[in-house]
Scaffold this motif. Structure first.
Motif, PDB file in Angstrom:
ATOM      1  N   SER A 176     -10.232   0.334  -7.761  1.00 28.55           N
ATOM      2  CA  SER A 176     -11.688   0.176  -7.734  1.00 28.55           C
ATOM      3  C   SER A 176     -12.253  -0.099  -9.121  1.00 28.55           C
ATOM      4  O   SER A 176     -13.339  -0.663  -9.261  1.00 28.55           O
ATOM      5  CB  SER A 176     -12.344   1.434  -7.152  1.00 28.55           C
ATOM      6  OG  SER A 176     -12.239   2.529  -8.049  1.00 28.55           O
ATOM      7  N   THR A 206       0.293  -2.083  -4.617  1.00 27.91           N
ATOM      8  CA  THR A 206      -1.079  -2.545  -4.414  1.00 27.91           C
ATOM      9  C   THR A 206      -1.069  -4.066  -4.278  1.00 27.91           C
ATOM     10  O   THR A 206      -0.087  -4.739  -4.643  1.00 27.91           O
ATOM     11  CB  THR A 206      -1.974  -2.145  -5.595  1.00 27.91           C
ATOM     12  OG1 THR A 206      -1.560  -2.877  -6.761  1.00 27.91           O
ATOM     13  CG2 THR A 206      -1.884  -0.659  -5.871  1.00 27.91           C
ATOM     14  N   GLN A 210      -8.654   6.279   2.868  1.00 25.46           N
ATOM     15  CA  GLN A 210      -8.898   5.537   1.629  1.00 25.46           C
ATOM     16  C   GLN A 210      -8.846   4.032   1.859  1.00 25.46           C
ATOM     17  O   GLN A 210      -9.534   3.272   1.182  1.00 25.46           O
ATOM     18  CB  GLN A 210      -7.896   5.949   0.561  1.00 25.46           C
ATOM     19  CG  GLN A 210      -6.450   5.567   0.874  1.00 25.46           C
ATOM     20  CD  GLN A 210      -5.735   5.017  -0.334  1.00 25.46           C
ATOM     21  OE1 GLN A 210      -5.642   5.687  -1.335  1.00 25.46           O
ATOM     22  NE2 GLN A 210      -5.225   3.816  -0.205  1.00 25.46           N
ATOM     23  N   ASP A 211      -8.057   3.590   2.843  1.00 25.39           N
ATOM     24  CA  ASP A 211      -8.039   2.156   3.160  1.00 25.39           C
ATOM     25  C   ASP A 211      -9.342   1.713   3.816  1.00 25.39           C
ATOM     26  O   ASP A 211      -9.861   0.635   3.534  1.00 25.39           O
ATOM     27  CB  ASP A 211      -6.865   1.841   4.093  1.00 25.39           C
ATOM     28  CG  ASP A 211      -5.529   1.872   3.377  1.00 25.39           C
ATOM     29  OD1 ASP A 211      -5.543   1.900   2.131  1.00 25.39           O
ATOM     30  OD2 ASP A 211      -4.483   1.874   4.046  1.00 25.39           O
ATOM     31  N   CYS A 213      -5.947   4.104  -5.540  1.00 26.09           N
ATOM     32  CA  CYS A 213      -7.230   3.696  -4.961  1.00 26.09           C
ATOM     33  C   CYS A 213      -8.317   3.686  -6.033  1.00 26.09           C
ATOM     34  O   CYS A 213      -9.124   2.755  -6.116  1.00 26.09           O
ATOM     35  CB  CYS A 213      -7.605   4.654  -3.829  1.00 26.09           C
ATOM     36  SG  CYS A 213      -9.151   4.257  -3.001  1.00 26.09           S
ATOM     37  N   ASN A 258       0.806  -1.229   0.000  1.00 24.49           N
ATOM     38  CA  ASN A 258       0.000   0.000   0.000  1.00 24.49           C
ATOM     39  C   ASN A 258       0.834   1.272   0.000  1.00 24.49           C
ATOM     40  O   ASN A 258       0.290   2.372  -0.011  1.00 24.49           O
ATOM     41  CB  ASN A 258      -0.970   0.038   1.195  1.00 24.49           C
ATOM     42  CG  ASN A 258      -2.022  -1.043   1.098  1.00 24.49           C
ATOM     43  OD1 ASN A 258      -2.484  -1.370   0.012  1.00 24.49           O
ATOM     44  ND2 ASN A 258      -2.389  -1.621   2.233  1.00 24.49           N
ATOM     45  N   PRO A 282     -12.702   3.322   0.784  1.00 26.51           N
ATOM     46  CA  PRO A 282     -12.175   3.660  -0.545  1.00 26.51           C
ATOM     47  C   PRO A 282     -13.182   4.369  -1.446  1.00 26.51           C
ATOM     48  O   PRO A 282     -12.783   5.100  -2.350  1.00 26.51           O
ATOM     49  CB  PRO A 282     -11.774   2.296  -1.124  1.00 26.51           C
ATOM     50  CG  PRO A 282     -12.516   1.279  -0.309  1.00 26.51           C
ATOM     51  CD  PRO A 282     -12.672   1.865   1.048  1.00 26.51           C
ATOM     52  N   THR A 326      -4.218   8.111   3.582  1.00 26.99           N
ATOM     53  CA  THR A 326      -4.094   6.654   3.451  1.00 26.99           C
ATOM     54  C   THR A 326      -5.052   5.932   4.389  1.00 26.99           C
ATOM     55  O   THR A 326      -5.698   4.944   4.001  1.00 26.99           O
ATOM     56  CB  THR A 326      -2.645   6.222   3.748  1.00 26.99           C
ATOM     57  OG1 THR A 326      -1.764   6.891   2.847  1.00 26.99           O
ATOM     58  CG2 THR A 326      -2.485   4.719   3.579  1.00 26.99           C
TER      59      THR A 326
END
Length: 926
Positions: free
Chosen positions: A738, A52, A698-699, A734, A48, A702, A695
């Motif tokens: 997705s 990814t 978004q973790d 991110c 991360n 997301p 971070t």
């Protein structure tokens, strides 16, 4: 084996082949030494950030790992710093080898002039000094010249040890008492590094938040004098420092190709009042030089300073120098030498002055004809603007002026019976006195926070203190009533205190009245902390103060709230014990105060106040605590069962407490939280804070990256405008993750020269439709600000279709860059997308029309114009600036004139110099 990954593929060839060979050898050798288990550990350490889960699954060997890290620009040819940090945890025995190869590559790259100019494989080489820093650098250079010219300096052990700290750690913290020579040593270090060592440009910062303008590899020598103030530690400053500790470490401690240095001075009383958790990784023992310690009180150095500051026609005997070298004066020894050198009065005292400098400095001041001027300077807070010495100035304080001239001084003159009986004569006397005392007791300089105006100030803080003590001794009541708020700290009720003004019990009432006036004041000076006064430690005085409140029928609740705001703990506790019932405003005053450095005391009082609050009030207090960075108070309320609402989440992100955000993520209010601009917490995090908070959000959530605010902007738009490339990549990953579907054939992205390019894939389609309410893409935003170069170059190359998108007004990204970007943005876009140089918006405005709005930037205009001319001629057309007209038939010159008329009417200070208009008149006149 390896394809160099650069921001522009045509630049790949400028990396010397010898450097690439060394890089390939490095990767090959690591592949033979790092076993599969260690490789898995390395990948997980980089999870991360930047890798990814998809990346990790695809990396089978060290070659794949390096390719991915190069793609994310975590490393580059000859820059393996981020990789080495992780390698130290898995294969520390290989770190030396990697560093050796890195240095070898840098030697080759740095030796190639073409590479130094053109390569972008090390993105830090493209970083430029922020324009706001440039005038600060020039002022710092001027300060060094002035200090070198006007002051003597002896290279003491403190100076030599500070140099060693800088060479080893790139950071030094110079700690000591007033007069120990902290600032003098710091300025000499600036000169040594910038002029003698050619290590970079000197920069003095007066505000901690200005550290945000710095970047690694800038070769800056940054100096912060009295980092947390001269006496009282301001909680706001500590918070500003704490939230930047990791960035400061990156700027100054971590290994860099172009080293930055940091020099800090701090006073002992300030350092001692800091909480241990506030010291971080910079204010540590390894970096500190304590000038007040016995290590630096060397007899031989004192003798050398005596010789350095020996007045003309004056000599010391060996016995005198030996005797003086044994003294530990209550003013720092270097400052004692300077005062002695500049005063014939003090020179008459010889050895006696160094035994008790404050006493003899006071005696010298008493005998000065100019003492009234010094008192007026003190009463004005130790600084007066030159223009405020005009008798007609509205800033002349008649009460303070009368006080300065009405005091009967022992051995001095009573000016009330002298010709200085009217304001004009008094102000003239003060101005003449200041000029007479320049270089001894007074200095004249430009002050950074008052529009860089000329001001008179005391030559040193010790003189300010001496005048304060003198004034308080002569007239304690006058001092209590008229001294600046920050100087109330020199008052005490303890008869054993030294270098303080002791007030008697019959003066308590006057002191209570002054404090009541401070509590009733609507605005508090920045450097004032009434709550830390020594008088609050006297129970008798506190009782007298509360009795005054009762006698005067003062609103005790209002005083309680002000005491909470000021940090006057003993006063707060006594008022509570006397039955004063707090309300919500009391708690709000407590948690929003910047004066509570001791968070344990703050929480203790909140616990006592909280029993009077209902649930709704507690939620309001929680929100304020989150917004004001009262971290421990907020955590206490949460532990007490206060349920946070959406405002609390936004407040935490605004307040920038990562610790609190982690706690609030345990509740389910974060995804729906919005502020008045309809921004979600990720929007706010992108505007306000660092990558760690982005971070975290978004973790956990997301989907927030796709939300839009009131103007249709996503968090990607926000980050693109800010210029933070690392944060942009975090959010972009991110978004792309997705969009990723294993069975989605449209997700196939291209690879060109080792770079991922999105042309006809889902990623390209998403970015093209990601526009705000005005039709602006993330590329528009990256070109419209003054941010770093990486983002817009990356977007142009990775999402080429974005370069052709226009917003609702028909504006291209080049129009945006001409409107709000800097010269480099315009130049890059003209070169990368030359067809944009002929584009016009819906009003027919060309990019040169946009540039004509700015009256001063001739260089940017002429550079962009050269690209326009070059592109037209390359396509067989003729360039003529006079034929470039908008829909109203206005030429570039017409628009520049119209804009100049606007500035003349509404911003007259911007029309004093309009070089671009002058340039265009010449061009159109040919």
């Amino acid at each position: 084996m390896f394809q160099v990954c650069t921001e522009k593929s045509e630049m790949a060839s400028v990396i010397p082949t010898e450097a690439i060979d060394i890089h390939n050898d490095l990767v090959f050798y690591l592949g033979t030494q790092i076993e599969e288990t260690k490789l898995c550990q390395l990948k997980n350490l980089l999870k991360n950030n930047p890798l990814t889960p998809v990346d990790i699954a695809s990396i089978k060997n060290i070659y794949d790992l390096f390719d991915n890290l190069m793609r994310y620009k975590t490393i580059a040819v000859g820059d393996y710093t981020q990789f080495v940090r992780k390698l130290e945890l898995t294969n520390p025995d290989l770190v030396g080898y990697v560093n050796e190869k890195e240095n070898a590559i840098k030697s080759i790259v740095d030796g190639d002039p073409a590479t130094r100019i053109a390569t972008t494989s090390d993105t830090s080489r493209d970083k430029k000094i922020h324009p706001d820093l440039e005038p600060m650098i020039e002022r710092t250079k001027a300060k060094i010249i002035t200090e070198k010219r006007d002051n003597k300096f002896h290279p003491t052990k403190g100076f030599c040890d500070a140099k060693e700290k800088l060479l080893n750690n790139r950071v030094v913290v110079i700690k000591g008492n007033t007069g120990d020579g902290k600032t003098a040593i710091a300025v000499q270090l600036l000169h040594w590094l910038s002029e003698e060592q050619k290590a970079g440009q000197p920069l003095q910062l007066h505000e901690i938040k200005k550290l945000d303008l710095l970047a690694p590899n800038l070769k800056l020598i940054t100096f912060i004098d009295d980092i947390f103030g001269e006496k009282d530690v301001c909680k706001t400053d500590v918070d500003e420092w704490n939230k930047r500790i990791l960035d400061v470490k990156t700027l100054f401690v971590d290994k860099q190709a172009q080293t930055n240095f940091l020099i800090i001075t701090i006073r002992n009383e300030v350092f001692n009042s800091l909480e241990k958790r506030s010291l971080g990784t910079i204010l540590t023992e390894d970096n500190i030089i304590d000038l007040s310690s016995q290590t630096y009180k060397l007899a031989e150095e004192k003798k050398e300073l005596l010789e350095l500051y020996k007045p003309k026609n004056f000599s010391w005997t060996d016995e005198e120098k030996t005797q003086i070298s044994t003294y530990a004066p209550n003013i720092g020894f270097p400052q004692c030498c300077k005062l002695f050198y500049n005063s014939e009065e003090l020179q008459k005292e010889r050895v006696n002055f160094f035994e008790n400098p404050f006493h003899f400095l006071n005696e010298a001041l008493l005998r000065l004809q100019e003492c009234s001027a010094l008192l007026y300077l003190f009463l004005n807070g130790g600084m007066i603007r030159v223009q405020d010495l005009d008798p007609n100035s509205e800033n002349v304080n008649k009460i303070l002026l009368e006080q300065a001239f009405s005091i009967k001084l022992i051995g001095g003159k009573n000016h009330t019976a002298t010709p200085f009986c009217n304001k004009i004569r008094k102000m003239g006397f003060i101005k003449d006195s200041f000029d007479e005392l320049l270089g001894f007791l007074v200095k004249k300089e430009k002050f950074w926070s008052i529009d860089h105006e000329d001001v008179y100030r005391f030559n040193h803080h010790s003189i300010y203190v001496a005048v304060a003590l003198l004034y308080g001794k002569v007239t304690p009541i006058g001092y209590i009533q008229n001294c600046p708020s920050q100087s109330l700290s020199y008052l005490t009720t303890s008869k054993t205190a030294t270098n303080m003004i002791v007030i008697a019990s019959d003066q308590y009432t006057k002191m209570c009245e002054r404090l009541l006036r401070e509590f009733e004041c609507k605005e508090y000076p920045y450097d004032t902390c009434i709550g830390s006064l020594d008088v609050w430690n006297d129970p008798v005085f506190v009782k007298r103060f509360v009795r005054l409140l009762n006698d005067r029928k003062v609103d005790e609740l209002a005083v309680l709230n002000k005491a909470c705001h000021c940090g006057a703990k003993e006063c707060v506790l006594y008022l509570l014990s006397k039955g004063v019932k707090p309300d919500k405003d009391t708690a709000l005053s407590l948690v929003t105060s910047r004066h509570w450095i001791d968070s344990n005391r703050q929480v203790c009082l909140l616990r006592k106040i909280g029993v009077y609050l209902n649930d709704e009030s507690k939620v309001d207090v929680l929100n304020e605590a989150c917004d004001s960075r009262a971290e421990e108070c907020a955590l206490y309320l949460l532990c007490e069962g206060v349920e946070p609402d959406e405002e609390a989440v936004i407040s935490v992100v605004e307040g920038q407490s990562v610790k609190l955000l982690r706690k609030l993520l345990e509740y389910d209010v974060t995804p729906t939280a919005r502020n008045t601009y309809n921004e979600n917490v990720l929007h706010v995090a992108c505007w306000r804070v660092r990558e760690e908070m982005v971070t975290l959000l978004q973790d956990k959530y997301p989907h927030l990256v796709h939300d839009t605010d009131r103007l249709g902007r996503t968090p990607l738009h926000v980050v693109a405008r800010s210029g933070n490339f690392s944060r942009f990549q975090t959010l972009e990953r991110c978004v792309l993750n997705s969009l990723y579907r294993v069975d989605d054939q449209q997700h196939k992205c291209e690879s060109v020269n080792g770079r991922v390019v999105h042309r006809n894939c889902v990623c390209a389609q998403y970015m093209a439709q990601l526009v705000d309410n005005n039709g602006g893409t993330v590329l528009h935003y990256s070109c419209g600000g003054s941010g770093q170069r990486e983002i817009y170059l990356y977007l142009c190359q990775s999402y080429p279709a974005l370069t052709t998108v226009v917003d609702n007004a028909g504006s291209t990204v080049l129009h945006y860059s001409c409107w709000g970007g800097n010269r480099k943005v315009c130049s890059d876009l003209c070169r990368l997308c030359p067809a944009l140089t002929t584009a016009v918006d819906n009003d027919g405005r060309h990019c040169l029309h946009y540039l004509a709005r700015e009256p001063t930037d001739v260089e940017r205009f002429t550079e962009c114009e050269s690209h326009v001319k070059q592109y037209l001629e390359s396509t067989g057309r003729k360039y003529d600036i006079t034929t470039i007209l908008n829909n109203k038939g206005e030429s570039v010159l017409d628009l520049a004139k119209r804009r100049a008329s606007f500035w003349a009417k509404y911003r007259p200070w911007r029309t004093e110099n309009n070089p671009l208009l002058d340039h265009l008149i010449k061009v159109f006149g040919k």
